[in-house]
Design an enzyme around this catalytic site. Structure first.
Site, PDB file in Angstrom:
ATOM      1  N   HIS A  97      -5.788   2.727   1.270  1.00 63.77           N
ATOM      2  CA  HIS A  97      -5.040   3.892   1.767  1.00 63.77           C
ATOM      3  C   HIS A  97      -5.730   4.569   2.958  1.00 63.77           C
ATOM      4  O   HIS A  97      -5.108   4.839   3.983  1.00 63.77           O
ATOM      5  CB  HIS A  97      -4.874   4.938   0.656  1.00 63.77           C
ATOM      6  CG  HIS A  97      -4.318   4.384  -0.623  1.00 63.77           C
ATOM      7  ND1 HIS A  97      -3.341   3.425  -0.650  1.00 63.77           N
ATOM      8  CD2 HIS A  97      -4.592   4.665  -1.926  1.00 63.77           C
ATOM      9  CE1 HIS A  97      -3.038   3.138  -1.918  1.00 63.77           C
ATOM     10  NE2 HIS A  97      -3.792   3.870  -2.700  1.00 63.77           N
ATOM     11  N   ASP A 102       0.899  -1.145   0.000  1.00 60.25           N
ATOM     12  CA  ASP A 102       0.000   0.000   0.000  1.00 60.25           C
ATOM     13  C   ASP A 102       0.940   1.198   0.000  1.00 60.25           C
ATOM     14  O   ASP A 102       1.568   1.494   1.025  1.00 60.25           O
ATOM     15  CB  ASP A 102      -0.874   0.005   1.252  1.00 60.25           C
ATOM     16  CG  ASP A 102      -1.829   1.180   1.252  1.00 60.25           C
ATOM     17  OD1 ASP A 102      -1.426   2.265   0.781  1.00 60.25           O
ATOM     18  OD2 ASP A 102      -2.964   1.035   1.711  1.00 60.25           O
ATOM     19  N   HIS A 103       1.086   1.854  -1.149  1.00 63.21           N
ATOM     20  CA  HIS A 103       2.191   2.832  -1.253  1.00 63.21           C
ATOM     21  C   HIS A 103       2.020   3.995  -0.277  1.00 63.21           C
ATOM     22  O   HIS A 103       2.991   4.661   0.070  1.00 63.21           O
ATOM     23  CB  HIS A 103       2.382   3.310  -2.695  1.00 63.21           C
ATOM     24  CG  HIS A 103       1.397   4.331  -3.166  1.00 63.21           C
ATOM     25  ND1 HIS A 103       0.134   3.996  -3.581  1.00 63.21           N
ATOM     26  CD2 HIS A 103       1.485   5.679  -3.286  1.00 63.21           C
ATOM     27  CE1 HIS A 103      -0.510   5.108  -3.943  1.00 63.21           C
ATOM     28  NE2 HIS A 103       0.288   6.138  -3.775  1.00 63.21           N
TER      29      HIS A 103
HETATM   30  C1  BG6 Z   1      -3.687   4.673  -6.253  1.00 67.70           C
HETATM   31  C2  BG6 Z   1      -5.049   4.726  -6.864  1.00 67.70           C
HETATM   32  O1  BG6 Z   1      -3.580   3.592  -5.375  1.00 67.70           O
HETATM   33  O2  BG6 Z   1      -3.453   5.886  -5.539  1.00 67.70           O
HETATM   34  C3  BG6 Z   1      -5.186   5.932  -7.776  1.00 67.70           C
HETATM   35  O3  BG6 Z   1      -5.284   3.541  -7.599  1.00 67.70           O
HETATM   36  C4  BG6 Z   1      -4.830   7.193  -7.036  1.00 67.70           C
HETATM   37  O4  BG6 Z   1      -6.493   6.026  -8.316  1.00 67.70           O
HETATM   38  C5  BG6 Z   1      -3.487   7.044  -6.350  1.00 67.70           C
HETATM   39  O5  BG6 Z   1      -4.793   8.259  -7.957  1.00 67.70           O
HETATM   40  C6  BG6 Z   1      -3.197   8.227  -5.460  1.00 67.70           C
HETATM   41  O6  BG6 Z   1      -1.879   8.148  -5.008  1.00 67.70           O
HETATM   42  P1  BG6 Z   1      -1.085   9.451  -4.573  1.00 67.70           P
HETATM   43  O7  BG6 Z   1       0.210   8.931  -4.071  1.00 67.70           O
HETATM   44  O8  BG6 Z   1      -0.972  10.311  -5.802  1.00 67.70           O
HETATM   45  O9  BG6 Z   1      -1.928  10.109  -3.522  1.00 67.70           O
END
Ligand code: BG6
Length: 502
Positions: free
Chosen positions: A248, A185-186
């Site tokens: 997230h 989960d980045h």
């Molecule tokens: C991803 C989603 O996990 O996270 C995307 O699939 C979303 O739809 C993205 O845009 C958002 O990531 P960040 O790091 O730009 O907030």
């Protein structure tokens, strides 16, 4: 979550190495680890994909990606030349046993030439439909047997429902031990999100007031200005609840609500998060409409430009009922949080990209000041700015300068860009290093993923069974549908977004 170690010899095999994730995220992150001296001494990256690329073309393509997406900008050519030696590419079919036989041989040969056992990391940068097949074939080839050194990395989405996530967990569990599985989960790799744990548990000041006695409610907003870009067909099957909240936002909620861990052992931290997810109050059938709101963007204006509505985006069904916005009011049934609402919302094509967590404290029990002094009075508020601006702001009351006793809000501010000169590492840098080191603290455990799905299934099922009749219900460039304001207004609150500079 490393302290200060370098990973041992590592072979990183990327399935889907010709794709966007490798190009935009993985390689810039690995290259930055290399520049910062974190890359293993013995390091090989084997890129596998169905695309037809030579080694040279692969390296060139990744070089371009680093130049475009690295936080450090263009790669210096002598550094890149040194780095690219560890990159190799093979055109391979992921469904063929021969691919895995060949891979095994290659890994063993490298191991032999390095004269030491290596960590074997299998990174699945592929569509989710391939996870089961690839994992099964890695297992069948005998590549998963070393429980300490073989690891599989799986990107989101992890399942499409509780049932499919359980199935996937079971299948992976037949081949790998839980400690070998890294579900990404980045968000958990983002610096400001890791800092929530430091803020809460490295300071004696906040924990004593971090509960229902002092906190009135909590808000989590993750708004995006982008639409679905070129991911229409994936997104149309997912929607905001699955794409952002299940993973997230649930993780953010856990970090805010969890009990202090006894140690930073991966399982200790993850168990504390699971406790939060399990304590989330489940919605009854008749409650979904009361506590969850969905929306879909129609055409509108963003920064002076007209943009398409969701149903007109490429890859999206022209009658789609998929939500591009979701807001939910959660309650956590435990001693710390009983009756404290957690409001979360996320949406695409909203007014601005901003992720903010607001902790709204209760009013003082008694106002000793005269009524005129407290006209501008506000209860204390703590704002964690996650992105794009990064920082923490504590809002409290002060006496306005002057001869009269008048009160007004002022801020204490911690701003990353003012406090630190270097930009923080990207989320994938932290996560990739942890994978190579074998530290799973920032990754989702099977029970965590399932508990998050379990909490959302009543909403998913209700929304599936009841089509919305007002989509699209917000214009691109706005703050989501009016119903989301009504959701929070019912409790006497409003959505709060405080960017750093305001
Ligand atoms: C991803 C989603 O996990 O996270 C995307 O699939 C979303 O739809 C993205 O845009 C958002 O990531 P960040 O790091 O730009 O907030």
């Amino acid at each position: 979550m490393v302290s200060a170690e370098k990973a041992g010899p590592t072979i990183l095999t990327i399935f889907g190495a010709g794709g966007d994730l490798t190009w935009r995220k993985l390689m810039p992150a690995i290259y930055n680890l290399f520049l910062d001296g974190w890359a293993p001494g013995h390091f090989a990256i084997i890129g596998l994909d169905l695309k037809d690329l030579s080694n040279e073309e692969f390296r060139k393509h990744l070089h371009e990606g680093v130049n475009r997406f690295s936080r450090r900008g263009k790669a210096k050519s002598e550094k890149w030349k040194k780095f690219e030696k560890c990159l190799q590419f093979e055109k391979q079919d992921f469904t063929s046993p021969a691919t895995y036989k060949g891979l095994k041989k290659k890994i063993e040969k490298l191991e032999e030439s390095w004269g030491s056992p290596v960590s074997r990391v299998f990174y699945l940068a592929t569509p989710p439909a391939l996870i089961e097949e690839i994992a099964g074939r890695i297992g069948a080839a005998g590549l998963a047997e070393d429980k300490k050194r073989s690891r599989i990395v799986v990107e989101k989405p992890f399942g499409h429902s509780l049932e499919s996530a359980r199935h996937l967990n079971e299948k992976l569990g037949e081949i790998f031990d839980e400690c070998q599985i890294y579900r990404i989960d980045h968000y958990l790799g983002k610096e400001t999100i890791q800092n929530i744990l430091a803020f809460r548990f490295a300071n004696a000041l906040f924990e004593p007031v971090w509960n229902r006695n002092y906190i009135d409610h909590i808000q989590i907003t993750v708004s995006e200005s982008l639409g679905v870009e070129n991911r229409g067909s994936y997104y149309d099957d997912a929607g905001a609840l699955r794409d952002m909240i299940q993973n997230h936002i649930m993780q953010l909620l856990c970090l805010i609500a969890m009990e202090p861990p006894v140690s930073f052992d991966a399982n200790e931290v993850r168990s504390k998060k699971v406790d939060v997810l399990r304590a989330l109050r489940k919605f009854g059938r008749n409650e979904v409409q009361k506590y969850a709101v969905r929306g879909q963007y129609g055409e509108g204006w963003m920064k002076g430009e007209k943009v398409k509505g969701y149903r007109q985006e490429p890859g999206v069904d022209e009658n789609s009922n998929t939500e591009t916005f979701a807001a939910v009011r959660f309650l956590i049934d435990n001693w710390r949080w009983q009756d404290v609402p957690f409001y979360v919302r996320t949406g695409k094509r909203m007014h601005e990209k901003i992720s903010v967590i607001t902790i709204q404290f209760r009013p003082v029990p008694h106002q000793s000041f005269p009524a005129e002094a407290t006209e501008n009075w506000q209860p204390n508020r703590l704002v964690l700015n996650i992105q794009p601006q990064k920082g923490i702001r504590l809002r409290f009351q002060a006496k306005l300068p002057g001869l009269k006793m008048l009160l007004g809000p002022v801020d204490m501010l911690f701003n990353y860009s003012q406090s630190y000169s270097e930009p923080p590492p990207e989320a994938y840098e932290a996560l990739l290093l942890d994978i190579m080191l074998g530290d799973a603290t920032l990754f989702m455990r099977a029970d965590q993923v399932e508990a998050a799905w379990a909490a959302l299934m009543p909403i998913i099922n209700f929304w599936k069974a009841h089509s919305p009749n007002d989509f699209p219900n917000y214009d691109a460039g706005m703050q989501g549908p009016e119903e989301a304001d009504a959701l929070i207004a019912k409790d006497g609150h409003s959505w709060l977004v405080l960017p750093m500079e305001e």
